[in-house]
Design a protein around this motif. Structure first.
Motif, PDB file in Angstrom:
ATOM      1  N   GLY A 196     -17.991  12.160 -11.259  1.00  8.28           N
ATOM      2  CA  GLY A 196     -17.412  10.335 -12.263  1.00  8.28           C
ATOM      3  C   GLY A 196     -17.071   8.925 -11.610  1.00  8.28           C
ATOM      4  N   PRO A 197     -16.036   9.146 -11.633  1.00  9.73           N
ATOM      5  CA  PRO A 197     -15.158   7.501 -10.820  1.00  9.73           C
ATOM      6  C   PRO A 197     -15.600   7.166  -9.970  1.00  9.73           C
ATOM      7  CG  PRO A 197     -13.240   9.800 -11.643  1.00  9.73           C
ATOM      8  CD  PRO A 197     -14.542   9.557 -11.760  1.00  9.73           C
ATOM      9  N   VAL A 198     -16.028   6.217  -9.632  1.00  8.14           N
ATOM     10  CA  VAL A 198     -15.806   5.495  -8.513  1.00  8.14           C
ATOM     11  C   VAL A 198     -15.223   5.432  -7.566  1.00  8.14           C
ATOM     12  CG1 VAL A 198     -18.284   5.330  -8.053  1.00  8.14           C
ATOM     13  CG2 VAL A 198     -16.534   3.641  -9.292  1.00  8.14           C
ATOM     14  N   ASP A 199     -13.978   5.277  -7.092  1.00  7.79           N
ATOM     15  CA  ASP A 199     -13.017   4.800  -6.032  1.00  7.79           C
ATOM     16  C   ASP A 199     -13.424   4.232  -5.888  1.00  7.79           C
ATOM     17  OD1 ASP A 199      -9.976   5.863  -4.325  1.00  7.79           O
ATOM     18  OD2 ASP A 199     -11.484   4.735  -3.512  1.00  7.79           O
ATOM     19  N   ARG A 200     -11.931   2.554  -6.264  1.00 12.76           N
ATOM     20  CA  ARG A 200     -12.031   1.435  -5.549  1.00 12.76           C
ATOM     21  C   ARG A 200     -12.278   1.475  -3.877  1.00 12.76           C
ATOM     22  NH1 ARG A 200      -6.991  -2.346  -5.224  1.00 12.76           N
ATOM     23  NH2 ARG A 200      -8.629  -3.996  -4.646  1.00 12.76           N
ATOM     24  N   TYR A 201     -11.440   2.139  -3.485  1.00 14.28           N
ATOM     25  CA  TYR A 201     -11.632   1.587  -1.778  1.00 14.28           C
ATOM     26  C   TYR A 201     -12.951   2.409  -1.068  1.00 14.28           C
ATOM     27  CZ  TYR A 201      -6.795   0.252  -2.045  1.00 14.28           C
ATOM     28  OH  TYR A 201      -6.175  -0.931  -2.529  1.00 14.28           O
ATOM     29  N   VAL A 202     -13.292   2.984  -1.803  1.00 13.62           N
ATOM     30  CA  VAL A 202     -14.469   3.628  -0.596  1.00 13.62           C
ATOM     31  C   VAL A 202     -15.673   3.276  -1.212  1.00 13.62           C
ATOM     32  CG1 VAL A 202     -16.465   5.788  -1.666  1.00 13.62           C
ATOM     33  CG2 VAL A 202     -14.046   6.378  -1.270  1.00 13.62           C
ATOM     34  N   ASP A 203     -15.677   2.139  -2.538  1.00 15.93           N
ATOM     35  CA  ASP A 203     -16.681   1.416  -3.006  1.00 15.93           C
ATOM     36  C   ASP A 203     -17.140   0.393  -2.609  1.00 15.93           C
ATOM     37  OD1 ASP A 203     -18.960   2.035  -5.458  1.00 15.93           O
ATOM     38  OD2 ASP A 203     -18.352   0.441  -6.135  1.00 15.93           O
ATOM     39  N   GLU A 204     -15.723  -0.073  -1.987  1.00 15.89           N
ATOM     40  CA  GLU A 204     -15.607  -1.592  -1.871  1.00 15.89           C
ATOM     41  C   GLU A 204     -15.770  -1.282   0.254  1.00 15.89           C
ATOM     42  OE1 GLU A 204     -14.304  -4.310  -1.903  1.00 15.89           O
ATOM     43  OE2 GLU A 204     -14.681  -5.628  -0.241  1.00 15.89           O
ATOM     44  N   LEU A 205     -15.755  -0.478   1.072  1.00 21.17           N
ATOM     45  CA  LEU A 205     -16.115   0.447   1.992  1.00 21.17           C
ATOM     46  C   LEU A 205     -17.165   0.269   2.304  1.00 21.17           C
ATOM     47  CD1 LEU A 205     -15.056   1.126   4.561  1.00 21.17           C
ATOM     48  CD2 LEU A 205     -14.973   3.022   3.914  1.00 21.17           C
ATOM     49  N   ARG A 206     -17.881   0.893   0.822  1.00 20.74           N
ATOM     50  CA  ARG A 206     -19.887   1.056   1.126  1.00 20.74           C
ATOM     51  C   ARG A 206     -20.280  -0.398   0.730  1.00 20.74           C
ATOM     52  NH1 ARG A 206     -23.897   3.639  -1.654  1.00 20.74           N
ATOM     53  NH2 ARG A 206     -24.219   2.274  -3.923  1.00 20.74           N
TER      54      ARG A 206
ATOM     55  N   ARG B  92      -8.798   6.326   7.132  1.00 18.86           N
ATOM     56  CA  ARG B  92      -7.616   5.222   6.983  1.00 18.86           C
ATOM     57  C   ARG B  92      -8.557   4.950   5.609  1.00 18.86           C
ATOM     58  NH1 ARG B  92      -7.070   7.407  11.110  1.00 18.86           N
ATOM     59  NH2 ARG B  92      -4.470   8.021  11.740  1.00 18.86           N
ATOM     60  N   PHE B  93      -9.629   3.729   5.845  1.00 19.03           N
ATOM     61  CA  PHE B  93      -9.276   3.059   4.437  1.00 19.03           C
ATOM     62  C   PHE B  93     -10.328   4.047   3.123  1.00 19.03           C
ATOM     63  CE2 PHE B  93     -11.666   0.520   2.039  1.00 19.03           C
ATOM     64  CZ  PHE B  93     -10.699  -0.939   2.349  1.00 19.03           C
ATOM     65  N   ALA B  94     -11.091   5.090   3.636  1.00 21.50           N
ATOM     66  CA  ALA B  94     -11.955   5.651   2.856  1.00 21.50           C
ATOM     67  C   ALA B  94     -10.476   6.327   1.184  1.00 21.50           C
ATOM     68  CB  ALA B  94     -12.453   6.496   3.139  1.00 21.50           C
ATOM     69  N   PHE B  95      -9.442   6.948   1.943  1.00 21.76           N
ATOM     70  CA  PHE B  95      -8.595   8.037   1.280  1.00 21.76           C
ATOM     71  C   PHE B  95      -7.396   6.395   0.817  1.00 21.76           C
ATOM     72  CE2 PHE B  95     -10.912  10.658   4.068  1.00 21.76           C
ATOM     73  CZ  PHE B  95     -11.920  11.344   2.891  1.00 21.76           C
ATOM     74  N   PHE B  96      -7.737   5.201   0.897  1.00 17.31           N
ATOM     75  CA  PHE B  96      -6.645   4.638   0.697  1.00 17.31           C
ATOM     76  C   PHE B  96      -6.079   4.489  -0.848  1.00 17.31           C
ATOM     77  CE2 PHE B  96      -6.309   0.125   3.195  1.00 17.31           C
ATOM     78  CZ  PHE B  96      -6.199   0.913   4.277  1.00 17.31           C
ATOM     79  N   SER B  97      -6.659   5.250  -1.886  1.00 13.70           N
ATOM     80  CA  SER B  97      -6.380   5.476  -3.175  1.00 13.70           C
ATOM     81  C   SER B  97      -5.299   6.083  -3.508  1.00 13.70           C
ATOM     82  CB  SER B  97      -7.183   6.021  -3.988  1.00 13.70           C
ATOM     83  OG  SER B  97      -8.360   4.724  -3.908  1.00 13.70           O
ATOM     84  N   ARG B  98      -5.165   7.273  -2.545  1.00 15.86           N
ATOM     85  CA  ARG B  98      -3.906   8.521  -1.918  1.00 15.86           C
ATOM     86  C   ARG B  98      -2.992   7.944  -1.499  1.00 15.86           C
ATOM     87  NH1 ARG B  98      -6.968  12.515  -0.345  1.00 15.86           N
ATOM     88  NH2 ARG B  98      -8.515  12.062  -1.236  1.00 15.86           N
ATOM     89  N   THR B  99      -3.157   6.147  -0.346  1.00 14.25           N
ATOM     90  CA  THR B  99      -1.609   6.021   0.392  1.00 14.25           C
ATOM     91  C   THR B  99      -1.000   4.768  -0.288  1.00 14.25           C
ATOM     92  OG1 THR B  99      -3.817   6.183   1.955  1.00 14.25           O
ATOM     93  CG2 THR B  99      -1.718   4.735   2.775  1.00 14.25           C
TER      94      THR B  99
END
Lengths: 208, 208
Positions: free
Chosen positions: A144-154, B106-113
DNA sequence: GTTAGCATGTAAGGAGTTACATGATTTT
DNA sequence: AAAATCATGTAACTCCTTACATGCTAAC
């Protein structure tokens, strides 16, 4: 065959092609020339030099030139065999020439490479990056919801690849015009319809 | 400790944190998440999973859910120990967190940091890149005429780093404002808003 | 003289890639 | 049925990184 880390050895031979060098200096130049992520360590350079020595690609000679420095060093010099080996490798078109490190190394010595090899390497690299881009673009996480940081990385990595693709395309174009129109002013009306937006891109054939 | 390749294991744990997965699927997601140059091979993934299993970070379970698929797979699930380990590693600030792969993970998991860890990681990464840029900029080959291709390579890689530096600076700024002004209007009068000239290293000042 | 940088290595340890092997399931 | 892709491994090989060790020379 085509061990991936022939890259370091190839780069060493390439630098020695210009002038004999000792390890310490070699390391500095390698670190500048190739902008590898991490600095090259002595622990990998010296063994590499020994390997090249054993295979007769280079010769060792203790510095005998106190005129320049009194500091003792071991100077490495390219042998004819090494020169030949280098020429062969640098000319080889194939996967090894398109991955990040391999490509950079090939590119750094383009001045000593034939125009058609240059072109095939550039095009091979381009299609490799195009694949990477397509893969990245098609990544729609089912979750479902896209992760903000994962999205930014992408986003950032897609843009990075796009940027490099543009760079390559420009270079390829430059190679083409250099080939056809070094003497501008009369050339034929450019029969080039080329750069199709997205393509599986025909790859030059792999290593022989 | 802090072996450099804990990166893969860390990423695996991070993905399993969201949901249990089997190796094959894990590989696909890793290849998307981290845009590593080369695709991750099974030859490194499966051994890594076994290592994690041995250390009690994950548990194995053969698929028992024919409702979904009849295909047999080995599903890995994060254990509390694994969760704890992940939390510890992801929080660690240090060299491992700012080299290319480590940072991306690290960045990819920033949401949990935590926000402050995020900031330190971003700033650490930035100064690392700044160093790289400085090194690249100061490379003036003593040898007379510059090689056309070497020069082009240099230019392009400098620009790439500058671009990433800008990206990081924007992100850092965003983190700052998110911290100070999510509920604008009442908290402290916001002392000194001075993002630009504040960094461990000389400021990222692209395009001198 | 003492520090900092030049200069060359070795050993241990961990990791990744390629290539090899196998077999089930789904699609054509 | 054949082909594609899912799915899981193992073994050999190579290489790199880190840490350790040493000694000279130039500069302060």
């Amino acid at each position: 065959m085509t061990s991936k880390s022939a890259t370091l050895e190839l780069a060493v031979l390439g630098l020695l092609h210009e002038s004999p060098l000792h390890g310490y200096e070699l390391r500095k130049r390698l670190n500048l020339l190739l902008g590898w992520n991490r600095l090259l360590s002595y622990g990998s350079l010296y063994p590499a030099l020994k390997r090249l020595l054993r295979r007769g690609m280079v010769t060792e000679a203790t510095n005998l030139d106190p005129a320049v420095t009194r500091r003792q060093r071991i100077v490495y010099r390219l042998t004819p065999a090494g020169e030949q080996f280098f020429a062969g490798r640098i000319t080889e078109v194939g996967p090894a020439a398109w991955d990040d490190e391999g490509f950079t190394t090939r590119f750094a010595f383009f001045s000593r490479t034939d125009a058609d090899v240059r072109l095939r390497v550039l095009e091979g690299r381009r299609s490799r990056l195009q694949e990477r881009l397509d893969r990245a673009r098609s990544s729609r996480p089912p979750t479902g919801p896209v992760d903000r940081y994962v999205d930014e990385l992408r986003r950032h990595s897609i843009e990075s690849v796009e940027r490099e693709l543009r760079w390559l395309t420009d270079l390829i174009e430059a190679e083409h015009s250099a080939r056809e129109g070094p003497s501008v002013g009369h050339t034929e009306p450019s029969p080039a319809p080329d750069p199709p937006p997205t393509s599986p891109t025909p790859d030059p054939r792999p290593t022989a």
